[in-house]
Write a protein that holds these residues in place. Structure first.
Motif: not given
Length: 58
Positions: A15-27, A40-48
């Motif tokens: 879910r973090g990865y998907q959020a990162g791909l869609s450009g959502r903020s880590k907050e 979640w933050l790890g996935g978000w960073r991977d997506a970035l």
């Protein structure tokens, strides 16, 4: 029990990865527990990282 915990954490990462791909903020992380939040933050960073690589390749 370990498998259930791992599945929950992997779902948080996805879910973090998907959020990162869609450009959502880590907050915007919806998780409160430190384990799930970290995944979640790890996935978000991977997506970035993946977005950056994709943008550089174009």
């Amino acid at each position: 029990m370990k498998r259930q915990k791992r599945d929950r954490l992997e779902r948080a990462r996805a879910r973090g990865y998907q959020a990162g791909l869609s450009g959502r903020s880590k907050e915007g992380c919806p998780y409160q527990s430190m384990d799930a939040r970290g995944y979640w933050l790890g996935g978000w960073r991977d997506a970035l990282d993946d977005r950056t690589i994709g943008l550089m390749a174009k």
